[in-house]
Scaffold this motif. Structure first.
Motif, PDB file in Angstrom:
ATOM      1  N   LEU A 170      27.168 -18.250  12.794  1.00  0.00           N
ATOM      2  CA  LEU A 170      28.053 -17.256  13.404  1.00  0.00           C
ATOM      3  C   LEU A 170      27.226 -16.028  13.728  1.00  0.00           C
ATOM      4  N   LYS A 171      27.246 -15.636  15.013  1.00  0.00           N
ATOM      5  CA  LYS A 171      26.579 -14.395  15.429  1.00  0.00           C
ATOM      6  C   LYS A 171      27.627 -13.493  16.048  1.00  0.00           C
ATOM      7  N   LEU A 172      27.635 -12.230  15.650  1.00  0.00           N
ATOM      8  CA  LEU A 172      28.593 -11.293  16.214  1.00  0.00           C
ATOM      9  C   LEU A 172      28.051  -9.880  16.079  1.00  0.00           C
ATOM     10  N   SER A 173      28.610  -8.984  16.894  1.00  0.00           N
ATOM     11  CA  SER A 173      28.204  -7.587  16.837  1.00  0.00           C
ATOM     12  C   SER A 173      28.963  -6.868  15.734  1.00  0.00           C
ATOM     13  N   GLU A 174      28.465  -5.706  15.363  1.00  0.00           N
ATOM     14  CA  GLU A 174      29.173  -4.872  14.391  1.00  0.00           C
ATOM     15  C   GLU A 174      30.590  -4.571  14.863  1.00  0.00           C
ATOM     16  N   GLU A 175      30.734  -4.302  16.169  1.00  0.00           N
ATOM     17  CA  GLU A 175      32.055  -4.001  16.728  1.00  0.00           C
ATOM     18  C   GLU A 175      32.981  -5.212  16.612  1.00  0.00           C
ATOM     19  N   ASP A 176      32.451  -6.400  16.893  1.00  0.00           N
ATOM     20  CA  ASP A 176      33.254  -7.616  16.744  1.00  0.00           C
ATOM     21  C   ASP A 176      33.694  -7.788  15.295  1.00  0.00           C
ATOM     22  N   ALA A 177      32.760  -7.580  14.366  1.00  0.00           N
ATOM     23  CA  ALA A 177      33.066  -7.751  12.944  1.00  0.00           C
ATOM     24  C   ALA A 177      34.172  -6.794  12.508  1.00  0.00           C
ATOM     25  N   ASP A 178      34.110  -5.543  12.968  1.00  0.00           N
ATOM     26  CA  ASP A 178      35.141  -4.571  12.621  1.00  0.00           C
ATOM     27  C   ASP A 178      36.495  -4.995  13.172  1.00  0.00           C
ATOM     28  N   TRP A 179      36.497  -5.501  14.402  1.00  0.00           N
ATOM     29  CA  TRP A 179      37.756  -5.904  15.039  1.00  0.00           C
ATOM     30  C   TRP A 179      38.361  -7.106  14.323  1.00  0.00           C
ATOM     31  N   LEU A 180      37.527  -8.039  13.917  1.00  0.00           N
ATOM     32  CA  LEU A 180      38.020  -9.257  13.265  1.00  0.00           C
ATOM     33  C   LEU A 180      38.467  -9.001  11.833  1.00  0.00           C
ATOM     34  N   GLY A 181      37.878  -8.015  11.171  1.00  0.00           N
ATOM     35  CA  GLY A 181      38.150  -7.808   9.758  1.00  0.00           C
ATOM     36  C   GLY A 181      37.386  -8.827   8.923  1.00  0.00           C
ATOM     37  N   GLY A 182      37.481  -8.704   7.618  1.00  0.00           N
ATOM     38  CA  GLY A 182      36.725  -9.612   6.770  1.00  0.00           C
ATOM     39  C   GLY A 182      35.295  -9.139   6.626  1.00  0.00           C
ATOM     40  N   PRO A 235      30.855 -10.673   6.271  1.00  0.00           N
ATOM     41  CA  PRO A 235      29.939 -11.814   6.362  1.00  0.00           C
ATOM     42  C   PRO A 235      29.991 -12.717   5.142  1.00  0.00           C
ATOM     43  N   ARG A 236      30.142 -12.155   3.954  1.00  0.00           N
ATOM     44  CA  ARG A 236      30.217 -12.983   2.746  1.00  0.00           C
ATOM     45  C   ARG A 236      31.445 -13.886   2.768  1.00  0.00           C
ATOM     46  N   GLU A 237      32.545 -13.326   3.191  1.00  0.00           N
ATOM     47  CA  GLU A 237      33.773 -14.119   3.305  1.00  0.00           C
ATOM     48  C   GLU A 237      33.578 -15.244   4.319  1.00  0.00           C
ATOM     49  N   TRP A 238      32.910 -14.936   5.430  1.00  0.00           N
ATOM     50  CA  TRP A 238      32.752 -15.932   6.492  1.00  0.00           C
ATOM     51  C   TRP A 238      31.786 -17.032   6.088  1.00  0.00           C
ATOM     52  N   THR A 239      30.673 -16.706   5.429  1.00  0.00           N
ATOM     53  CA  THR A 239      29.764 -17.765   5.001  1.00  0.00           C
ATOM     54  C   THR A 239      30.434 -18.687   3.981  1.00  0.00           C
ATOM     55  N   ALA A 240      31.303 -18.131   3.157  1.00  0.00           N
ATOM     56  CA  ALA A 240      32.024 -18.957   2.183  1.00  0.00           C
ATOM     57  C   ALA A 240      32.945 -19.949   2.868  1.00  0.00           C
ATOM     58  N   ALA A 241      33.382 -19.632   4.081  1.00  0.00           N
ATOM     59  CA  ALA A 241      34.306 -20.496   4.811  1.00  0.00           C
ATOM     60  C   ALA A 241      33.615 -21.607   5.587  1.00  0.00           C
ATOM     61  N   GLY A 242      32.261 -21.539   5.731  1.00  0.00           N
ATOM     62  CA  GLY A 242      31.615 -22.623   6.466  1.00  0.00           C
ATOM     63  C   GLY A 242      30.220 -22.362   6.980  1.00  0.00           C
ATOM     64  N   PRO A 243      29.992 -21.292   7.750  1.00  0.00           N
ATOM     65  CA  PRO A 243      28.670 -21.100   8.361  1.00  0.00           C
ATOM     66  C   PRO A 243      27.534 -21.026   7.334  1.00  0.00           C
ATOM     67  N   ALA A 244      26.386 -21.604   7.713  1.00  0.00           N
ATOM     68  CA  ALA A 244      25.202 -21.499   6.860  1.00  0.00           C
ATOM     69  C   ALA A 244      24.654 -20.081   6.878  1.00  0.00           C
ATOM     70  N   ALA A 245      24.920 -19.354   7.979  1.00  0.00           N
ATOM     71  CA  ALA A 245      24.459 -17.968   8.081  1.00  0.00           C
ATOM     72  C   ALA A 245      25.332 -17.213   9.070  1.00  0.00           C
ATOM     73  N   VAL A 246      25.439 -15.911   8.849  1.00  0.00           N
ATOM     74  CA  VAL A 246      26.112 -15.000   9.774  1.00  0.00           C
ATOM     75  C   VAL A 246      25.096 -13.935  10.167  1.00  0.00           C
ATOM     76  N   VAL A 247      24.896 -13.757  11.473  1.00  0.00           N
ATOM     77  CA  VAL A 247      23.974 -12.732  11.972  1.00  0.00           C
ATOM     78  C   VAL A 247      24.795 -11.637  12.633  1.00  0.00           C
ATOM     79  N   VAL A 248      24.634 -10.408  12.165  1.00  0.00           N
ATOM     80  CA  VAL A 248      25.355  -9.260  12.703  1.00  0.00           C
ATOM     81  C   VAL A 248      24.358  -8.376  13.450  1.00  0.00           C
ATOM     82  N   THR A 249      24.662  -8.085  14.719  1.00  0.00           N
ATOM     83  CA  THR A 249      23.809  -7.197  15.507  1.00  0.00           C
ATOM     84  C   THR A 249      24.344  -5.772  15.412  1.00  0.00           C
ATOM     85  N   ARG A 250      23.408  -4.804  15.365  1.00  0.00           N
ATOM     86  CA  ARG A 250      23.771  -3.395  15.184  1.00  0.00           C
ATOM     87  C   ARG A 250      23.149  -2.534  16.273  1.00  0.00           C
ATOM     88  N   GLY A 251      23.103  -3.069  17.496  1.00  0.00           N
ATOM     89  CA  GLY A 251      22.550  -2.323  18.605  1.00  0.00           C
ATOM     90  C   GLY A 251      21.100  -1.964  18.347  1.00  0.00           C
TER      91      GLY A 251
END
Length: 305
Positions: free
Chosen positions: A182-194, A196-212
């Motif tokens: 899962l790759k997403l921007s900081e803005e996407d992460a804020d909009w989605l809520g939750g 990265p730790r919660e998301w990796t627990a749900a399935g992805p091997a890794a979550v990459v967050v971009t911060r501009g």
């Protein structure tokens, strides 16, 4: 082979200040940009979408062919091409309004099989929002994951296209068991809520967050985090930067034979720093020029990538 799925559209980009600035058509769409970036980096790539038979559609396919992307999985339709009108602020960040009613890409149907040699499939952006195509892409995601194919997701949130935010967030969480990266921007992460730790627990091997300009951070399933700073560059605009990150991550994982949950887990600190550094450099090149113009492999080699 890395298969990129989703929309190809036309960005209408202002070439000056003010609401009535002239708009210049540019080839775009998050998945399209990702496919072009992968082709320029040298990864064997195929594009899986539905593209109009109009002049814009022909131009989109021609760019993919020029970049070495296989378009044999592209469906065609007589409906018009989707248009996205970009607004670029003083810092180079872009926002979009979309013209999507009755357009070709949203009528995508899931293919029965993936191209031969498929190692990974990438999903994201408008294609996972606009029905009936969104359900077809979701079906393809689940099928690929069930077959053991590495899946990458960049939600690339366009809030103006999402009529029911809570329903979309619920769908997003249902996708996660079928997502490898899962790759997403900081803005996407804020909009989605939750988180990265919660998301990796749900399935992805890794979550990459971009911060501009502040860089990227990877969160792995074992609870670790790895970060690199952004590359300093004079920003013309940020169009296509996130899509370039997608491509660089997939390209780098393929080069390391790490397109699997086990491969991602084995990267370690040095592997993640190298991979995230590649993505940061590639995105910086894209930001240094107008529109979605990702780098070629030789350009990154010249930077010491």
């Amino acid at each position: 082979m890395i298969v990129v799925t989703g929309e190809a559209l036309i960005d209408l980009v202002p070439r000056g200040p003010g609401a009535l600035a002239a708009l210049t058509p540019a080839l775009g769409g998050g998945p399209f940009n990702t496919a072009v970036a992968l082709g320029r980096l040298g990864s064997p790539t195929a594009f899986c979408s539905r593209v109009s038979r109009d002049a814009f559609g022909e131009a989109l396919l021609e760019r993919l062919r020029e970049t070495g992307v296989d378009v044999s999985s592209v469906q065609r339709g007589d409906e018009p091409t989707t248009l996205a009108v970009a607004t670029v602020d003083a810092g180079g960040s872009a926002a979009y309004s979309f013209y999507v009613e009755g357009t070709a890409d949203r009528l995508f149907t899931a293919p029965g099989i993936l191209p031969a040699g498929t190692r990974a499939v990438s999903f994201g952006t408008c294609s996972l929002v606009l029905e009936p195509g969104a359900s077809a892409y979701e079906e393809l995601m689940r099928a690929a994951s069930a077959q053991g194919v590495f899946t990458a997701l960049d939600p690339n949130i366009r809030a103006g296209l999402i009529p029911d935010a809570d329903a979309y967030r619920d769908r997003f969480h249902r996708w996660l068991p079928s997502v490898s990266l899962l790759k997403l921007s900081e803005e996407d992460a804020d909009w989605l809520g939750g988180s990265p730790r919660e998301w990796t627990a749900a399935g992805p091997a890794a979550v990459v967050v971009t911060r501009g300009g502040d860089g990227l951070t990877a969160y792995t399933r074992d609870g670790r985090a790895y970060s690199v700073p952004g590359e300093r560059v004079e920003v013309v605009d940020t169009i296509g930067a996130g899509d370039t990150v997608n491509a660089a991550l997939l390209h780098g994982l393929a080069a390391r034979d790490a397109l699997s949950a086990e491969g991602v887990a084995a990267l370690g600190a040095e592997g993640w720093r190298d991979l995230l550094g590649l993505a940061a450099r590639a995105a910086a090149v894209t930001c240094s020029r107008a529109g979605a113009e990702p780098p070629y492999a030789r350009e990154l080699e010249a930077m010491g990538a």
